[in-house]
Structures are given as structure tokens and as C-alpha cells.
Design a protein around this motif. Structure first.
Motif, PDB file in Angstrom:
ATOM      1  N   LEU A  79       0.836  -1.164   0.126  1.00  0.00           N
ATOM      2  CA  LEU A  79      -0.018  -0.064   0.004  1.00  0.00           C
ATOM      3  C   LEU A  79       0.917   1.279  -0.080  1.00  0.00           C
ATOM      4  O   LEU A  79       0.678   2.192  -0.633  1.00  0.00           O
ATOM      5  CB  LEU A  79      -0.860  -0.005   1.130  1.00  0.00           C
ATOM      6  N   GLY A  80       1.946   1.309   0.714  1.00  0.00           N
ATOM      7  CA  GLY A  80       2.722   2.584   0.817  1.00  0.00           C
ATOM      8  C   GLY A  80       3.476   2.588  -0.633  1.00  0.00           C
ATOM      9  O   GLY A  80       4.038   3.706  -0.782  1.00  0.00           O
TER      10      GLY A  80
ATOM     11  N   GLN B 205       2.161   2.247  -3.461  1.00  0.00           N
ATOM     12  CA  GLN B 205       1.203   3.058  -4.481  1.00  0.00           C
ATOM     13  C   GLN B 205       0.825   4.490  -4.543  1.00  0.00           C
ATOM     14  O   GLN B 205       1.325   5.067  -3.325  1.00  0.00           O
ATOM     15  CB  GLN B 205      -0.054   2.358  -4.235  1.00  0.00           C
ATOM     16  N   THR B 206       0.828   4.951  -5.592  1.00  0.00           N
ATOM     17  CA  THR B 206       0.553   6.354  -5.680  1.00  0.00           C
ATOM     18  C   THR B 206      -0.884   6.540  -6.361  1.00  0.00           C
ATOM     19  O   THR B 206      -0.948   6.069  -7.284  1.00  0.00           O
ATOM     20  CB  THR B 206       1.598   7.134  -6.547  1.00  0.00           C
TER      21      THR B 206
ATOM     22  N   THR C 160      -1.391   9.759  -2.117  1.00  0.00           N
ATOM     23  CA  THR C 160      -2.196   9.607  -0.719  1.00  0.00           C
ATOM     24  C   THR C 160      -1.466   8.523   0.089  1.00  0.00           C
ATOM     25  O   THR C 160      -2.072   8.362   1.360  1.00  0.00           O
ATOM     26  CB  THR C 160      -3.847   9.249  -0.982  1.00  0.00           C
ATOM     27  N   GLN C 161      -0.771   7.762  -0.479  1.00  0.00           N
ATOM     28  CA  GLN C 161      -0.003   6.767   0.566  1.00  0.00           C
ATOM     29  C   GLN C 161       1.306   7.262   1.042  1.00  0.00           C
ATOM     30  O   GLN C 161       1.976   6.466   1.430  1.00  0.00           O
ATOM     31  CB  GLN C 161       0.135   5.426  -0.423  1.00  0.00           C
TER      32      GLN C 161
ATOM     33  N   LEU D  74       2.012   6.413   4.571  1.00  0.00           N
ATOM     34  CA  LEU D  74       2.409   4.871   4.921  1.00  0.00           C
ATOM     35  C   LEU D  74       3.704   4.642   4.400  1.00  0.00           C
ATOM     36  O   LEU D  74       4.360   3.941   5.200  1.00  0.00           O
ATOM     37  CB  LEU D  74       1.417   4.066   3.863  1.00  0.00           C
ATOM     38  N   ARG D  75       4.412   5.252   3.355  1.00  0.00           N
ATOM     39  CA  ARG D  75       5.417   5.005   2.917  1.00  0.00           C
ATOM     40  C   ARG D  75       6.686   5.700   3.666  1.00  0.00           C
ATOM     41  O   ARG D  75       7.902   5.350   3.693  1.00  0.00           O
ATOM     42  CB  ARG D  75       5.725   5.465   1.234  1.00  0.00           C
TER      43      ARG D  75
ATOM     44  N   HIS E 173      -8.946  11.419   2.214  1.00  0.00           N
ATOM     45  CA  HIS E 173      -8.409  10.355   2.988  1.00  0.00           C
ATOM     46  C   HIS E 173      -7.761  10.397   4.258  1.00  0.00           C
ATOM     47  O   HIS E 173      -7.284   9.589   4.954  1.00  0.00           O
ATOM     48  CB  HIS E 173      -7.048   9.986   2.019  1.00  0.00           C
TER      49      HIS E 173
END
Length: 262
Positions: A27-28, A30-31, A43-44, A47-48, A75
Motif C-alpha cells: 500500500l505504501g 502505491q501512488t 495519498t499513500q 504509509l511510505r 483520505h
């Protein structure tokens, strides 16, 4: 990330075919792209990297600014920096639950639970991250750093107007300075405060030159040169007026220093 893709990942976790840690990493990475108004939203990023995307309002059209804040707000909490008064009026119209802070030029929708309270003077004068200003004229840059840390839920404080013109003003704050885990020192004019602080404390000092002063000092370049040339170890120098950058640096330092949960 599309809903079907997200649903697939959640199903894989639920059925035991994917570890939660693997899903978090996926998930982290992904953009989320939104080509409306020329935006590519990330939005990730939280997480990243540990810090979510912040919208730089400066230079954006009204349509792009509203689209960026609106998309990120779907988000979670969102912060916009370098927001002028006209942009603030626009954002308040589209996001009535948002708040505008004129001095640091920040607009927020949501944030840490006690963020709004932290932005009300008198500000706390101690914290794991402590923002210190040389003069009262440096307050807008200092508040950008302090408010950004408060938005992210960091334990932070703010001490103002204790520069080298009257170093005795630091004395009442000695305990708080030495208890801090990182100090952000904002100074214009000759910019000597960060070196003074670094000689008194064991924690790192993040130096932010402010564009305040006369002659060669007006623009922050004299302060920048002083900070870069300091003989005191343990000082890292940010760009002129970059309170946000100092806050991000401090937040990552504090995050990495958190003890492992076991």
C-alpha cells in the motif's frame, strides 16, 4: 489505488495468503494519481515515509488548490502551507470545517486531536521538539514549524524572543532546552542563536535562517552564512524561512527514536 485492488489486498489478508506487513509495504508503494487540474496526488505518502503529503498553496491556481485539498481530505487530515489571505477565504468557503492560521499561513482540515488547542496562545514552552526564536519578528517562520509538528501530533513547544541581544532571556528555559530531543532555532539578523543553543544542549539543533534584518541581513543570507559557518557541532541548517522543512526533519527524527514495541 482502485477499490477493487484494495479489496483484493484485504481479501488476501483475511484469507491468510498475505501477511499484514506485506500489505502495508504494498500500500505504501502505491501512488494515487488525479490528473484533474494537473495534480498527481500521493495519498499513500504517509504509509511510505511516515509523513503525509502537505499541499503547497503558493503558485497554485484556485481550482488546483481546492482540488488538491479536497482529494487529500477524503483520505484523512490535510494541511496546506504558504496560504495567503485570498486563498484562505477560498478554502474556508469550500471546507467550512477547516481552520486558517494567518501568521504561519497554514490551512488545515482535521489534524491531531489537540491541534486546535495547541495553536492558541500562550503556547507551551516545552516539548520533545522545542522551537526557539531569536526575535519576535521570526514568529511566522517559527509558528510554521511549531504548527506543522502539532498537526502531526508531535509533542512540541515554542519559546520566543530569546536571541543574542539579551542571552539572559534563555536562563528561565534552560531545563526545557536540555529536556528537548530536538530543537528548531529560528533566527534572522546575524543568525547566531543556533550555535549558542548547540553549545548548551546535547540534542541536535535544526537552524532556520529567517529573512529578517537590515541591509545584507534582510533576506536571510547573512543568517544562513552564520549558521553554515558555525564552529559548534550538532547543527543542521535548513533553507531560508523553511519552518515546514525543519518540522518534517524533526518529526522524522522523533519517529525513528521511538522505542520498539515488544
Amino acid at each position: 489505488m482502485s477499490n477493487p485492488h484494495l479489496l483484493h489486498i484485504l481479501s488476501e489478508i483475511a484469507e491468510g495468503r498475505m501477511q499484514p506487513e506485506t500489505a502495508l509495504e504494498l500500500l505504501g508503494s502505491q501512488t494515487v494519481c488525479d490528473t484533474l487540474n494537473g495534480l498527481t496526488l500521493d495519498t499513500q505518502r504517509g504509509l511510505r515515509t511516515g509523513l503525509g503529503e502537505v499541499v503547497l498553496a503558493q503558485g497554485k491556481s484556485d481550482q488546483a488548490l481546492v482540488a488538491a485539498v479536497g482529494a487529500l481530505a477524503r483520505h484523512g487530515a490535510v494541511l496546506a502551507s504558504r496560504v495567503d489571505q485570498a486563498q484562505a477565504t477560498l478554502l474556508e468557503k469550500h471546507f467550512p470545517t477547516g481552520r486558517y492560521w494567518p501568521l504561519p499561513r497554514l490551512f488545515s482540515v482535521g489534524g491531531a486531536p489537540d491541534f486546535a488547542q495547541a495553536m492558541q496562545a500562550p503556547w507551551p514552552q516545552r516539548g520533545e521538539a522545542l522551537v526557539v526564536t531569536a526575535g519576535a519578528a521570526d514568529i511566522s517562520v517559527a509558528l510554521e514549524a511549531y504548527a506543522t509538528l502539532a498537526f502531526w501530533g508531535k509533542n512540541c513547544g515554542l519559546v520566543t524572543d530569546v536571541g543574542v541581544a539579551g542571552l539572559h532571556r534563555l536562563a528561565p528555559h534552560t531545563e526545557a532546552l536540555r529536556a528537548a530531543r530536538v530543537i528548531i532555532a529560528v533566527a534572522g539578523m546575524e543568525g547566531a542563536l543556533p550555535g549558542v543553543l548547540a553549545g548548551l544542549v546535547s540534542c541536535p539543533v535544526l537552524a532556520v535562517p529567517a529573512s529578517v534584518g537590515y541591509g545584507i541581513g534582510s533576506g536571510g543570507f547573512a543568517a544562513l552564512a552564520t549558521m553554515l559557518a558555525t564552529c559548534v557541532p550538532g547543527v543542521a541548517v535548513l533553507n531560508i524561512d523553511n519552518g515546514f522543512g525543519a518540522a518534517a526533519f524533526a518529526a522524522k527524527m522523533l519517529r525513528r527514536e521511538q522505542p520498539e514495541q515488544g
